[in-house]
Design a protein around this motif. Sequence first.
Motif, PDB file in Angstrom:
ATOM      1  N   ASN A  43     -40.185 -47.084 -40.130  1.00  0.00           N
ATOM      2  CA  ASN A  43     -39.754 -47.263 -41.509  1.00  0.00           C
ATOM      3  C   ASN A  43     -38.632 -46.273 -41.808  1.00  0.00           C
ATOM      4  OD1 ASN A  43     -41.621 -49.298 -42.202  1.00  0.00           O
ATOM      5  ND2 ASN A  43     -43.210 -47.781 -42.570  1.00  0.00           N
ATOM      6  N   PRO A  44     -37.641 -46.672 -42.610  1.00  0.00           N
ATOM      7  CA  PRO A  44     -36.574 -45.729 -42.965  1.00  0.00           C
ATOM      8  C   PRO A  44     -37.160 -44.496 -43.652  1.00  0.00           C
ATOM      9  CG  PRO A  44     -36.000 -47.965 -43.614  1.00  0.00           C
ATOM     10  CD  PRO A  44     -37.440 -47.996 -43.208  1.00  0.00           C
ATOM     11  N   PRO A  45     -36.472 -43.359 -43.593  1.00  0.00           N
ATOM     12  CA  PRO A  45     -36.987 -42.144 -44.245  1.00  0.00           C
ATOM     13  C   PRO A  45     -37.208 -42.358 -45.732  1.00  0.00           C
ATOM     14  CG  PRO A  45     -35.130 -41.642 -42.812  1.00  0.00           C
ATOM     15  CD  PRO A  45     -35.199 -43.132 -42.908  1.00  0.00           C
ATOM     16  N   GLN A  46     -38.301 -41.796 -46.231  1.00  0.00           N
ATOM     17  CA  GLN A  46     -38.562 -41.854 -47.666  1.00  0.00           C
ATOM     18  C   GLN A  46     -37.518 -41.010 -48.396  1.00  0.00           C
ATOM     19  OE1 GLN A  46     -40.829 -43.452 -49.456  1.00  0.00           O
ATOM     20  NE2 GLN A  46     -42.634 -43.872 -48.191  1.00  0.00           N
ATOM     21  N   PRO A  47     -37.031 -41.475 -49.549  1.00  0.00           N
ATOM     22  CA  PRO A  47     -36.072 -40.665 -50.315  1.00  0.00           C
ATOM     23  C   PRO A  47     -36.754 -39.414 -50.855  1.00  0.00           C
ATOM     24  CG  PRO A  47     -36.790 -42.568 -51.597  1.00  0.00           C
ATOM     25  CD  PRO A  47     -37.331 -42.758 -50.212  1.00  0.00           C
ATOM     26  N   PRO A  48     -36.005 -38.330 -51.041  1.00  0.00           N
ATOM     27  CA  PRO A  48     -36.598 -37.111 -51.611  1.00  0.00           C
ATOM     28  C   PRO A  48     -37.214 -37.394 -52.969  1.00  0.00           C
ATOM     29  CG  PRO A  48     -34.379 -36.693 -50.790  1.00  0.00           C
ATOM     30  CD  PRO A  48     -34.574 -38.171 -50.771  1.00  0.00           C
ATOM     31  N   GLU A  49     -38.294 -36.691 -53.269  1.00  0.00           N
ATOM     32  CA  GLU A  49     -38.971 -36.891 -54.551  1.00  0.00           C
ATOM     33  C   GLU A  49     -38.014 -36.597 -55.713  1.00  0.00           C
ATOM     34  OE1 GLU A  49     -43.013 -35.384 -56.877  1.00  0.00           O
ATOM     35  OE2 GLU A  49     -42.685 -34.863 -54.778  1.00  0.00           O
ATOM     36  N   ALA A 107     -28.360 -57.260 -37.656  1.00  0.00           N
ATOM     37  CA  ALA A 107     -28.430 -58.098 -38.853  1.00  0.00           C
ATOM     38  C   ALA A 107     -28.846 -57.299 -40.085  1.00  0.00           C
ATOM     39  CB  ALA A 107     -29.413 -59.253 -38.615  1.00  0.00           C
ATOM     40  N   VAL A 108     -29.822 -56.405 -39.933  1.00  0.00           N
ATOM     41  CA  VAL A 108     -30.268 -55.584 -41.066  1.00  0.00           C
ATOM     42  C   VAL A 108     -29.170 -54.603 -41.468  1.00  0.00           C
ATOM     43  CG1 VAL A 108     -31.928 -53.826 -41.806  1.00  0.00           C
ATOM     44  CG2 VAL A 108     -32.719 -55.838 -40.554  1.00  0.00           C
ATOM     45  N   LEU A 109     -28.472 -54.041 -40.497  1.00  0.00           N
ATOM     46  CA  LEU A 109     -27.370 -53.126 -40.813  1.00  0.00           C
ATOM     47  C   LEU A 109     -26.289 -53.860 -41.600  1.00  0.00           C
ATOM     48  CD1 LEU A 109     -26.003 -50.370 -40.512  1.00  0.00           C
ATOM     49  CD2 LEU A 109     -25.074 -51.163 -38.320  1.00  0.00           C
ATOM     50  N   GLU A 110     -25.959 -55.063 -41.192  1.00  0.00           N
ATOM     51  CA  GLU A 110     -24.934 -55.844 -41.884  1.00  0.00           C
ATOM     52  C   GLU A 110     -25.393 -56.268 -43.273  1.00  0.00           C
ATOM     53  OE1 GLU A 110     -22.488 -60.064 -41.304  1.00  0.00           O
ATOM     54  OE2 GLU A 110     -23.532 -59.145 -39.607  1.00  0.00           O
ATOM     55  N   LYS A 111     -26.686 -56.610 -43.397  1.00  0.00           N
ATOM     56  CA  LYS A 111     -27.206 -57.132 -44.663  1.00  0.00           C
ATOM     57  C   LYS A 111     -27.417 -56.040 -45.703  1.00  0.00           C
ATOM     58  CE  LYS A 111     -29.540 -60.293 -47.182  1.00  0.00           C
ATOM     59  NZ  LYS A 111     -29.009 -61.574 -47.666  1.00  0.00           N
ATOM     60  N   VAL A 112     -28.066 -54.921 -45.306  1.00  0.00           N
ATOM     61  CA  VAL A 112     -28.446 -53.901 -46.295  1.00  0.00           C
ATOM     62  C   VAL A 112     -27.880 -52.517 -45.985  1.00  0.00           C
ATOM     63  CG1 VAL A 112     -30.557 -55.133 -46.890  1.00  0.00           C
ATOM     64  CG2 VAL A 112     -30.630 -53.408 -45.092  1.00  0.00           C
ATOM     65  N   GLY A 113     -27.150 -52.384 -44.869  1.00  0.00           N
ATOM     66  CA  GLY A 113     -26.520 -51.109 -44.560  1.00  0.00           C
ATOM     67  C   GLY A 113     -27.454 -50.050 -44.025  1.00  0.00           C
ATOM     68  N   ILE A 114     -28.603 -50.459 -43.491  1.00  0.00           N
ATOM     69  CA  ILE A 114     -29.569 -49.506 -42.942  1.00  0.00           C
ATOM     70  C   ILE A 114     -29.708 -49.728 -41.440  1.00  0.00           C
ATOM     71  CG2 ILE A 114     -32.007 -48.809 -42.896  1.00  0.00           C
ATOM     72  CD1 ILE A 114     -32.136 -49.378 -45.877  1.00  0.00           C
ATOM     73  N   GLN A 115     -29.555 -48.655 -40.677  1.00  0.00           N
ATOM     74  CA  GLN A 115     -29.712 -48.717 -39.229  1.00  0.00           C
ATOM     75  C   GLN A 115     -31.174 -48.467 -38.877  1.00  0.00           C
ATOM     76  OE1 GLN A 115     -27.208 -49.210 -36.557  1.00  0.00           O
ATOM     77  NE2 GLN A 115     -29.196 -49.580 -35.591  1.00  0.00           N
ATOM     78  N   LEU A 116     -31.891 -49.510 -38.508  1.00  0.00           N
ATOM     79  CA  LEU A 116     -33.292 -49.358 -38.146  1.00  0.00           C
ATOM     80  C   LEU A 116     -33.412 -48.636 -36.810  1.00  0.00           C
ATOM     81  CD1 LEU A 116     -34.759 -52.874 -39.070  1.00  0.00           C
ATOM     82  CD2 LEU A 116     -35.000 -50.724 -40.341  1.00  0.00           C
ATOM     83  N   GLN A 117     -34.356 -47.703 -36.741  1.00  0.00           N
ATOM     84  CA  GLN A 117     -34.620 -46.964 -35.516  1.00  0.00           C
ATOM     85  C   GLN A 117     -35.841 -47.547 -34.812  1.00  0.00           C
ATOM     86  OE1 GLN A 117     -32.470 -44.531 -34.507  1.00  0.00           O
ATOM     87  NE2 GLN A 117     -31.301 -45.084 -36.345  1.00  0.00           N
ATOM     88  N   ARG A 118     -35.728 -47.754 -33.526  1.00  0.00           N
ATOM     89  CA  ARG A 118     -36.829 -48.340 -32.771  1.00  0.00           C
ATOM     90  C   ARG A 118     -38.035 -47.418 -32.701  1.00  0.00           C
ATOM     91  NH1 ARG A 118     -33.398 -48.906 -28.358  1.00  0.00           N
ATOM     92  NH2 ARG A 118     -34.894 -47.604 -27.234  1.00  0.00           N
ATOM     93  N   GLU A 119     -39.214 -48.023 -32.859  1.00  0.00           N
ATOM     94  CA  GLU A 119     -40.460 -47.335 -32.540  1.00  0.00           C
ATOM     95  C   GLU A 119     -40.861 -47.663 -31.103  1.00  0.00           C
ATOM     96  OE1 GLU A 119     -44.958 -47.319 -34.404  1.00  0.00           O
ATOM     97  OE2 GLU A 119     -43.237 -47.289 -35.778  1.00  0.00           O
ATOM     98  N   VAL A 120     -40.495 -48.854 -30.674  1.00  0.00           N
ATOM     99  CA  VAL A 120     -40.767 -49.278 -29.306  1.00  0.00           C
ATOM    100  C   VAL A 120     -39.804 -48.566 -28.351  1.00  0.00           C
ATOM    101  CG1 VAL A 120     -40.643 -51.247 -27.709  1.00  0.00           C
ATOM    102  CG2 VAL A 120     -41.654 -51.537 -29.970  1.00  0.00           C
ATOM    103  N   ILE A 121     -40.349 -48.053 -27.252  1.00  0.00           N
ATOM    104  CA  ILE A 121     -39.544 -47.402 -26.213  1.00  0.00           C
ATOM    105  C   ILE A 121     -39.103 -48.441 -25.198  1.00  0.00           C
ATOM    106  CG2 ILE A 121     -39.601 -45.699 -24.348  1.00  0.00           C
ATOM    107  CD1 ILE A 121     -41.769 -44.244 -26.027  1.00  0.00           C
ATOM    108  N   ILE A 122     -37.841 -48.392 -24.808  1.00  0.00           N
ATOM    109  CA  ILE A 122     -37.310 -49.337 -23.840  1.00  0.00           C
ATOM    110  C   ILE A 122     -36.909 -48.597 -22.562  1.00  0.00           C
ATOM    111  CG2 ILE A 122     -35.471 -51.001 -23.332  1.00  0.00           C
ATOM    112  CD1 ILE A 122     -35.391 -51.748 -26.262  1.00  0.00           C
ATOM    113  N   TRP A 123     -37.430 -49.055 -21.433  1.00  0.00           N
ATOM    114  CA  TRP A 123     -37.038 -48.525 -20.119  1.00  0.00           C
ATOM    115  C   TRP A 123     -36.136 -49.508 -19.415  1.00  0.00           C
ATOM    116  CZ3 TRP A 123     -42.268 -46.608 -17.590  1.00  0.00           C
ATOM    117  CH2 TRP A 123     -42.716 -45.462 -18.275  1.00  0.00           C
ATOM    118  N   PRO A 124     -35.121 -49.132 -18.645  1.00  0.00           N
ATOM    119  CA  PRO A 124     -34.715 -47.755 -18.476  1.00  0.00           C
ATOM    120  C   PRO A 124     -33.792 -47.312 -19.608  1.00  0.00           C
ATOM    121  CG  PRO A 124     -33.387 -49.153 -17.092  1.00  0.00           C
ATOM    122  CD  PRO A 124     -34.378 -50.049 -17.773  1.00  0.00           C
TER     123      PRO A 124
END
Length: 313
Positions: free
Chosen positions: A231-237, A296-313
């Motif tokens: 999930n993207p980082p939560q905004p500061p309180e 697609a998400v970066l183009e649509k909402v400007g957020i770069q999603l970070q993978r939780e799944v690890i990809i080898w190699p």
Amino acid sequence: MPSTLIPQLKPLLAPTGIRTLYDAPIGEMTWYKTGGRASALCYPASESELYSLISLAGNHNIPIYILGSGANLLVLNQGVQGIVISLDSPPWKTYTVNNNVLTVKAGYDLMKLIHETAKLGLAGLEPLAGIPASIGGAICMNAGGTFGEIGTHITRVRTMSAAGQIQDIAKDDLQFKYRSTNITDPFILEADFLLTSADPSALRAKVKEIFDYKKNAQPMADRSAGCTFKNPPQPPEGAQCATYKPAGQLIDESNLKGFRIGTAEVSTVHANFIAVDRDNPNADDVAAVIDHVQKAVLEKVGIQLQREVIIWP
């Protein structure tokens, strides 16, 4: 095609006596049940055997990969050239309890441990019900979800560095954040959890309640690696910003549910899951879907999603 490293590895690994599988089908050992192979898969049965593997690899510039339960791992079709280490031997799958302190080795299965501690009347791990992982992998990524995280009850973690040095990290020196810790050593060996006494029947009921909730909200029957993106980082309180949205909602609102490439698709149940067909699954298809969703998400909402799944190699 077998790894070109195998002829080099056999005379190096044979004298160690460590159980080894060459040209190992590690992709099939992941939850995706597809992907490439590894030059060698080694099962050290002790800290000394693990150290010998680390030293051997370092002395000969051989890459090392660490395989847990394979629950959040995707192995591309090309596989990996190097030594894959698994702490799946019996000595790494034990635990002891002393005055509500649970000491558990890194290879123990998290879901099995949750059921074991519930039966013993020890509360603290039940919020993790339904999360597939080995203990070492779960600690490394601070596994958790809506109901809690594994780092909450940890009081000590024993680790081994890339140079083979062992250290015990106390609670005051540990930092657990969303899907991360400050542990830098590559090998987690064991950990202590401070749990509390509770009624076993109530704990078993809580485990079932949480598991049933996840089963209804997530495509747990599909072949996937759980949540694909963090999930993207939560905004500061108190920050002035748009309404916060988790990764699944961002993917859903980008009209990507059901998006498919070959044998892989974005789940129609939960958009943060990417599932692969049971018939003729293809790991590279999964990677292609992941890449498309990020773009697609970066183009649509400007957020770069970070993978939780690890990809080898």
